[in-house]
Scaffold this active site. Sequence first.
Site, PDB file in Angstrom:
ATOM      1  N   GLY A   3       0.827  -1.197   0.000  1.00 49.33           N
ATOM      2  CA  GLY A   3       0.000   0.000   0.000  1.00 49.33           C
ATOM      3  C   GLY A   3       0.861   1.247   0.000  1.00 49.33           C
ATOM      4  CB  VAL A   4       1.949   3.630  -2.500  1.00 51.41           C
ATOM      5  CG1 VAL A   4       2.684   4.968  -2.549  1.00 51.41           C
ATOM      6  CG2 VAL A   4       2.877   2.495  -2.935  1.00 51.41           C
ATOM      7  NE  ARG A  43      -5.823  13.943   2.948  1.00 50.81           N
ATOM      8  CZ  ARG A  43      -6.365  14.848   2.138  1.00 50.81           C
ATOM      9  NH1 ARG A  43      -7.677  15.084   2.173  1.00 50.81           N
ATOM     10  NH2 ARG A  43      -5.625  15.509   1.270  1.00 50.81           N
ATOM     11  CB  SER A  71       2.747  16.171   4.697  1.00 52.52           C
ATOM     12  OG  SER A  71       1.680  16.255   5.626  1.00 52.52           O
ATOM     13  CD  GLN A 126       4.841  10.236   7.930  1.00 57.47           C
ATOM     14  OE1 GLN A 126       5.554   9.788   8.831  1.00 57.47           O
ATOM     15  NE2 GLN A 126       5.275  10.313   6.673  1.00 57.47           N
ATOM     16  CE  LYS A 129      20.050   9.257   1.318  1.00 57.79           C
ATOM     17  NZ  LYS A 129      19.519   9.794   2.595  1.00 57.79           N
ATOM     18  CG  ASP A 139      16.293  14.264   5.279  1.00 58.12           C
ATOM     19  OD1 ASP A 139      16.800  14.134   4.163  1.00 58.12           O
ATOM     20  OD2 ASP A 139      15.162  14.754   5.461  1.00 58.12           O
ATOM     21  CD  GLU A 168      14.893  18.855   5.442  1.00 57.62           C
ATOM     22  OE1 GLU A 168      14.948  18.068   4.468  1.00 57.62           O
ATOM     23  OE2 GLU A 168      13.946  18.851   6.245  1.00 57.62           O
TER      24      GLU A 168
END
Length: 493
Positions: free
Chosen positions: A48-49, A79, A118, A122, A169, A232, A236
């Site tokens: 499931g993605v 959703r 996002s 989450q 990446k 990460d 950034e």
Amino acid sequence: MLMSLTASSKVFELEKIQLADTEEYILRGGRHLFPLLPKAFAGIKQIGVIGWSSQGPAQAQNLRDSLQGTDIRVKVGLREGSSSQAAAEKVGFTQANGTLGEMYSVISESDLVLLLISDAAQTENYEQIFAALKPGSTLGLSHGFLLGYLQSIGASFPSNINVIGVCPKGMGPSVRRLYEQGKEVNGAGINSSFAVEQDVNGHATDYALGWSVALGSPFTFQTTLESEYRSDIFGERGILLGAIHGVVESLYRWFVSHGYSKEDAFRHSAESVTGPLSKTISKHGLRAVYEGLNDQDKETFKKAYTAAYHPAFEILWEIYQDVASGNEIRSVIDANKRHQRYPMGKIDGTEMWQVGTGVRAQRQEDKIPVDPVTAGIYVAVTVAQVDLLKEYGHPYSEIANESIIEGVDSLNPYMHYKGVSFMIDNCSTTARLGARKWAPRFDYILTQQALPALDQDAQPDAKLFEDFLHNGIHEVLAVCATLRPTVDISVVG
């Protein structure tokens, strides 16, 4: 210090590499490994993605293509009433063929759930997501933000599931474009890192490696989910996005104050970084920038490097501590709430970016200067970030990716193509927020400390520069140069 790494797989042959004074494990990917995917995904009937923003479309399509002809189904979860439904249907994920469904239904029926919504979503919905997961299933993340959030509130993942990470990446559109190029060009794709946070059935490592192979990653490097989210989120805010924005803003004004035309100031600052400096570092490493200068420019580089290193390190240290403590994660969550009232603002409204539009329209790539001041400051901020991550125990492959490779190969080309907003605002909300928050801090400290030192002709710190010349990152980049994809990331198409 973060934990050391070991790796083993029942399906794939991992390779040990030497990076400076450390050993790490990698997997060389390739389409010849696709026949091993059913074995790697043993026990998985549905992937499931969840989500359809940057990574969702790329990962769903790559997985579906790689698993074609197997009995493993890839299903997208959105959703109810999502505006992304039409986009998913356009590329073949439909309710009619059983490959598109409501988010929580897809979670509850899938054996491997790739949570690609996002970071803010989450954290807002994790309890309901965890409740929907089947016991013994696997939760896959492409960013460790959720782990950092759970740690900050004293919570944890359910104990009856696997938790793995595969972190490409590059941005989602590039993950898809290079995968498609890989059908014709061997070795095309986006490198990834993988992590195993929880392994309840002994298959988690193979699930993670299979996922990375199916995405088309030419090389997959090992990390931990905690190390990934720290490096990460930190990276950034540092040289990948926030610091580079602050660096070029401060340099543009400095060049103008020293009599350069606005157009030349842009060429000697932003263009110099995203053009020749990025290309040199990508192909030949950091030290090659210095070695390619004439004697006079080498002295200027030294002065700029040693003037900028410690001010940059000071800000980077603060960022890292804020990420590790959870302060930066809470800051992102709070900012998302504020944006319901005040949306995220523009970041390319200053004079330099308006000037840059005209400069890019007239650009001649071979005429972009390698400015020794810009080179020294950019390399200094980069190496300060490298050194800090090394102090905190991050693996060298991760340090190289989160401080150098992702910048020069993936992100800087976006700024080169269309400016700072095009680079930053093609990234996640978390990255966009961090860049906006910290870029002014880099701009300010360089303007207050590093650039005045240059104006006062302060002599370079010989010991600090000697440390640069012998930094272990140079050996690491030499190895990593042999592990780069065969096709450069494209920002158009």
